[in-house]
Design a protein around this motif. Structure first.
Motif, PDB file in Angstrom:
ATOM      1  N   LEU A 220      14.372  -7.739  46.768  1.00 44.96           N
ATOM      2  CA  LEU A 220      15.224  -8.928  46.875  1.00 44.96           C
ATOM      3  C   LEU A 220      16.622  -8.573  47.366  1.00 44.96           C
ATOM      4  O   LEU A 220      17.233  -9.328  48.137  1.00 44.96           O
ATOM      5  CB  LEU A 220      15.290  -9.654  45.538  1.00 44.96           C
ATOM      6  N   LYS A 221      17.136  -7.424  46.948  1.00 46.56           N
ATOM      7  CA  LYS A 221      18.453  -6.988  47.415  1.00 46.56           C
ATOM      8  C   LYS A 221      18.418  -6.699  48.917  1.00 46.56           C
ATOM      9  O   LYS A 221      19.360  -7.042  49.650  1.00 46.56           O
ATOM     10  CB  LYS A 221      18.893  -5.739  46.652  1.00 46.56           C
ATOM     11  N   LYS A 222      17.334  -6.089  49.373  1.00 42.11           N
ATOM     12  CA  LYS A 222      17.199  -5.798  50.791  1.00 42.11           C
ATOM     13  C   LYS A 222      17.081  -7.081  51.605  1.00 42.11           C
ATOM     14  O   LYS A 222      17.696  -7.209  52.680  1.00 42.11           O
ATOM     15  CB  LYS A 222      15.970  -4.909  51.019  1.00 42.11           C
ATOM     16  N   ILE A 223      16.308  -8.034  51.095  1.00 37.80           N
ATOM     17  CA  ILE A 223      16.171  -9.323  51.786  1.00 37.80           C
ATOM     18  C   ILE A 223      17.518 -10.032  51.861  1.00 37.80           C
ATOM     19  O   ILE A 223      17.897 -10.584  52.904  1.00 37.80           O
ATOM     20  CB  ILE A 223      15.130 -10.217  51.081  1.00 37.80           C
ATOM     21  N   GLN A 224      18.262 -10.003  50.756  1.00 37.61           N
ATOM     22  CA  GLN A 224      19.584 -10.634  50.732  1.00 37.61           C
ATOM     23  C   GLN A 224      20.507 -10.001  51.772  1.00 37.61           C
ATOM     24  O   GLN A 224      21.271 -10.705  52.455  1.00 37.61           O
ATOM     25  CB  GLN A 224      20.209 -10.498  49.342  1.00 37.61           C
ATOM     26  N   GLN A 225      20.432  -8.695  51.914  1.00 36.43           N
ATOM     27  CA  GLN A 225      21.252  -7.993  52.904  1.00 36.43           C
ATOM     28  C   GLN A 225      20.884  -8.425  54.324  1.00 36.43           C
ATOM     29  O   GLN A 225      21.772  -8.684  55.152  1.00 36.43           O
ATOM     30  CB  GLN A 225      21.076  -6.478  52.764  1.00 36.43           C
ATOM     31  N   ILE A 226      19.581  -8.525  54.607  1.00 36.78           N
ATOM     32  CA  ILE A 226      19.132  -8.972  55.930  1.00 36.78           C
ATOM     33  C   ILE A 226      19.604 -10.402  56.172  1.00 36.78           C
ATOM     34  O   ILE A 226      20.045 -10.754  57.277  1.00 36.78           O
ATOM     35  CB  ILE A 226      17.597  -8.879  56.049  1.00 36.78           C
ATOM     36  N   ARG A 227      19.508 -11.244  55.146  1.00 39.66           N
ATOM     37  CA  ARG A 227      19.964 -12.630  55.245  1.00 39.66           C
ATOM     38  C   ARG A 227      21.433 -12.692  55.618  1.00 39.66           C
ATOM     39  O   ARG A 227      21.830 -13.390  56.566  1.00 39.66           O
ATOM     40  CB  ARG A 227      19.762 -13.348  53.904  1.00 39.66           C
ATOM     41  N   ASP A 228      22.258 -11.966  54.850  1.00 42.74           N
ATOM     42  CA  ASP A 228      23.705 -12.063  55.013  1.00 42.74           C
ATOM     43  C   ASP A 228      24.190 -11.449  56.315  1.00 42.74           C
ATOM     44  O   ASP A 228      25.129 -11.956  56.940  1.00 42.74           O
ATOM     45  CB  ASP A 228      24.414 -11.391  53.828  1.00 42.74           C
TER      46      ASP A 228
END
Length: 326
Positions: A220-228
């Motif tokens: 989830l942290k990695k996905i959030q980083q890609i999102r941002d």
């Protein structure tokens, strides 16, 4: 195969999740997910030419560019999306029928005569309820599709309605088609949640290696980083658009107003403002100031606010100028 029921409805996060399962999970995946109001544009499209800017602004609709090609689609919470990732021989990767067959099987079990038609559509009685797109890198594929279950059709048409005379470019254009909701064809009504469960149950019972998977905190942290860093940015969603020429006219209190612009990678490269309006000062400084500005409302307003526009345009407001630029 990892089977994921993704619970986020944030369009930026969800398109980032598609990239994550494709690039960062080694195992094949199947994922079901939904977006709150959003327009998802194809990788090679001119975003501005695909959206009804006024409608999108009024309704607070998010606009996100995806990894795959194809046309723009509207998502709301009445729309269920599905994604497959698969590693295999490159020659067999692009196969739209293969990845949509499980959906057709589920619908047939519910008494709905769904069909695969054309290049990448699923239809019921000739009306489209699913569009599909694929992205291939080497020997891995991301296939994702929409499933209109109980979407608001007025929003589908309103968000994507655009004047084709505004934009001249070589980008991939969306082709409007008659659409329908799955729920309108069910003999026995079921909820979207029940339909979601039926699709997932079919996948887990059909594929021998299928098992449910929950994203870890690290995922989830990695996905959030890609999102941002990517999917929530103007640079990706609008700046990646192919070059285009823009022209639009409007009637204002001060007379007719026409905007002519050349745009490259989302940046206005040159501007010409014409019309039968009256002015006191030469408008060329306004035109020059708009050069090298993002074709984006806030950026344009920031430039226009440097001028006392009453000295340049008689009875033409900042709002008039902005409106004619989209």
């Amino acid at each position: 195969m990892l089977c994921i029921k993704h619970h986020s409805t944030d369009p930026y996060f969800n398109i980032a999740t598609d990239e994550f399962i494709f690039k960062h999970l080694k195992e094949d995946c199947f994922m079901l997910w939904r977006n709150d109001n959003a327009i998802i544009v194809g990788k090679h499209q001119n975003t501005q030419a695909e959206i009804n800017a006024d409608y999108v602004k009024e309704k607070g609709i998010k606009v996100v560019r995806r990894l795959s090609g194809g046309g723009a689609v509207y998502h709301d919470l009445g729309n269920l999306n599905f994604s497959f990732t698969r590693t295999g021989d490159s020659y067999e990767m692009v196969d739209f029928e293969r990845y949509t067959k499980p959906i057709i099987d589920v619908l047939k079990s519910l008494g709905v005569d769904a069909k695969f038609e054309g290049r990448n559509d699923l239809t019921i009685e000739g009306k489209k309820f699913s569009g599909n797109a694929e992205h291939v890198v080497k020997n891995k594929i991301l296939h994702h599709g929409t499933l209109l279950f109980s979407s608001q059709m007025t929003d589908v048409s309103g968000a994507l309605k655009i004047n084709p005379l505004k934009y001249k470019d070589r980008s991939v254009k969306s082709v409007p088609k008659r659409v329908t909701n799955i729920s309108d064809h069910l003999k026995e009504k079921i909820s979207l949640e029940e339909f979601t469960n039926k699709v997932m149950d079919h996948i887990t019972s059909t594929f021998e290696d299928a098992r449910m998977y929950e994203f870890t905190e690290e995922d989830l942290k990695k996905i959030q980083q890609i999102r941002d860093e990517k999917y929530s940015t103007w640079e990706w969603n609008f700046g990646k658009s192919p070059d285009y020429n823009f022209k639009q006219g409007a009637r204002t209190k001060g007379g007719t107003l026409e905007m002519h612009m050349n745009v490259s990678q989302g940046i206005i490269k040159d501007v010409r403002i014409t019309g039968d309006f009256f002015h006191i000062k030469d408008i060329e400084p306004v035109e020059r100031a708009l050069e090298n500005t993002k074709h984006e409302e806030n950026a344009i307003r920031e430039v226009l606010q440097q001028f006392n526009l009453k000295e340049y345009f008689n009875n033409i407001s900042e709002d008039d100028l902005v409106a004619v630029m989209f």
